[in-house]
Design a protein around this motif. Structure first.
Motif, PDB file in Angstrom:
ATOM      1  N   ALA A  54      18.249 -17.524  26.297  1.00 31.24           N
ATOM      2  CA  ALA A  54      19.064 -18.280  27.252  1.00 31.24           C
ATOM      3  C   ALA A  54      18.280 -19.526  27.666  1.00 31.24           C
ATOM      4  N   GLU A  55      18.931 -20.377  28.410  1.00 32.61           N
ATOM      5  CA  GLU A  55      18.288 -21.615  28.838  1.00 32.61           C
ATOM      6  C   GLU A  55      17.697 -21.484  30.239  1.00 32.61           C
ATOM      7  N   LYS A  56      16.521 -22.070  30.369  1.00 29.57           N
ATOM      8  CA  LYS A  56      15.859 -22.217  31.656  1.00 29.57           C
ATOM      9  C   LYS A  56      15.371 -23.668  31.720  1.00 29.57           C
ATOM     10  N   VAL A  57      15.092 -24.146  32.903  1.00 32.23           N
ATOM     11  CA  VAL A  57      14.697 -25.546  33.107  1.00 32.23           C
ATOM     12  C   VAL A  57      13.178 -25.651  33.082  1.00 32.23           C
ATOM     13  N   TRP A  58      12.676 -26.651  32.368  1.00 32.86           N
ATOM     14  CA  TRP A  58      11.227 -26.827  32.240  1.00 32.86           C
ATOM     15  C   TRP A  58      10.664 -27.492  33.492  1.00 32.86           C
ATOM     16  N   GLY A  59       9.821 -26.764  34.197  1.00 31.05           N
ATOM     17  CA  GLY A  59       9.072 -27.292  35.324  1.00 31.05           C
ATOM     18  C   GLY A  59       9.374 -26.594  36.631  1.00 31.05           C
ATOM     19  N   TYR A  60       8.309 -26.217  37.337  1.00 38.18           N
ATOM     20  CA  TYR A  60       8.432 -25.684  38.697  1.00 38.18           C
ATOM     21  C   TYR A  60       8.404 -26.866  39.657  1.00 38.18           C
ATOM     22  N   PRO A  61       9.331 -26.922  40.602  1.00 29.86           N
ATOM     23  CA  PRO A  61       9.232 -27.984  41.614  1.00 29.86           C
ATOM     24  C   PRO A  61       8.003 -27.734  42.488  1.00 29.86           C
ATOM     25  N   SER A  62       7.407 -28.790  42.987  1.00 27.98           N
ATOM     26  CA  SER A  62       6.239 -28.639  43.869  1.00 27.98           C
ATOM     27  C   SER A  62       6.478 -29.398  45.172  1.00 27.98           C
ATOM     28  N   PHE A  63       5.595 -29.181  46.114  1.00 28.90           N
ATOM     29  CA  PHE A  63       5.747 -29.771  47.448  1.00 28.90           C
ATOM     30  C   PHE A  63       5.686 -31.293  47.432  1.00 28.90           C
ATOM     31  N   ASP A  64       5.044 -31.894  46.426  1.00 31.68           N
ATOM     32  CA  ASP A  64       4.908 -33.354  46.394  1.00 31.68           C
ATOM     33  C   ASP A  64       5.926 -34.011  45.454  1.00 31.68           C
ATOM     34  N   SER A  65       7.008 -33.304  45.136  1.00 27.79           N
ATOM     35  CA  SER A  65       8.102 -33.796  44.297  1.00 27.79           C
ATOM     36  C   SER A  65       7.729 -34.016  42.840  1.00 27.79           C
ATOM     37  N   LYS A  66       6.572 -33.529  42.417  1.00 31.77           N
ATOM     38  CA  LYS A  66       6.195 -33.583  41.009  1.00 31.77           C
ATOM     39  C   LYS A  66       6.490 -32.233  40.390  1.00 31.77           C
ATOM     40  N   LEU A  67       6.766 -32.232  39.097  1.00 33.31           N
ATOM     41  CA  LEU A  67       6.997 -30.981  38.398  1.00 33.31           C
ATOM     42  C   LEU A  67       5.676 -30.394  37.910  1.00 33.31           C
ATOM     43  N   ILE A  68       5.545 -29.103  38.043  1.00 35.12           N
ATOM     44  CA  ILE A  68       4.433 -28.388  37.428  1.00 35.12           C
ATOM     45  C   ILE A  68       4.978 -27.888  36.095  1.00 35.12           C
ATOM     46  N   ILE A  69       4.417 -28.348  34.981  1.00 32.85           N
ATOM     47  CA  ILE A  69       4.985 -28.011  33.673  1.00 32.85           C
ATOM     48  C   ILE A  69       4.126 -27.040  32.871  1.00 32.85           C
TER      49      ILE A  69
END
Length: 193
Positions: A54-69
């Protein structure tokens, strides 16, 4: 590090061949496109004792609006951001190849020497009602160290059930030997950003 990879229909077909009982829940085809952070991508996981793609989105959101990939394999099981995903939602990403940029910002394409599908170890978690993932990385081996010091943790198809279903075996797979890879400089340069 891994910040871009390729996923094609051919790779999806190879996965379905490797795992004939796979439940396919993909919403669209992957016509040889590069996958970028913040985009959905095909992931393998266990859902109700079934192997599901199935599909999931690449990247965890972080507190500083940057993605953790990415998450470092050496510490993924102990970092608060990743503990839940590593304990309960280990996943596998499907790819044909991945890309790295060297110190000169030159793009390199990396793939398996045997041209088979790449299975990257990853973890997922839910944010705002949607599953997101990060790719687990490790120190590069001799085949890619001249390009970058980090690379995705690559699993063999025989490792996938253990990675997805067994926490203790998942820990041991963090240190597994990597498959033989080939790389070449991509003369059609693309910007990393």
């Amino acid at each position: 590090m891994c910040s871009r990879y390729s996923l094609s229909k051919k790779a999806i077909k190879m996965v379905k061949r490797d795992f004939p009982k796979l439940v396919d829940e993909l919403s669209h085809d992957y016509p040889g496109k590069d996958v970028h952070p913040s985009e959905p991508a095909a992931c393998l996981s266990f859902e109700a004792d079934k192997l599901v793609m199935a599909e999931k989105v690449w990247g965890y959101p972080s507190f500083d609006s940057k993605l953790i990939i990415n998450a470092r394999g050496e510490s993924v099981y102990g970092k608060p951001t990743f503990i839940s995903g590593f304990r309960q939602k280990r996943i596998v990403l499907v790819a044909d190849k991945f890309y790295e940029w060297d110190r000169r910002k030159e793009k390199h394409t990396i793939e398996r020497a045997d041209s088979s599908v790449l299975y990257f170890a990853g973890i997922a978690d839910n944010f705002d009602g949607r599953d997101h993932f990060v790719i687990i990385t490790r120190a590069s081996d001799e085949s890619t160290a001249y390009i970058h010091d980090r690379m995705p943790l690559i699993l063999e198809k025989e490792d996938i059930y253990n990675w997805l279903s067994d926490y203790e075996k998942g820990l041991t797979l963090l240190n597994k030997k990597l498959p033989s890879l080939t790389s070449f400089k991509d003369f059609e340069q693309q910007s990393l950003f």
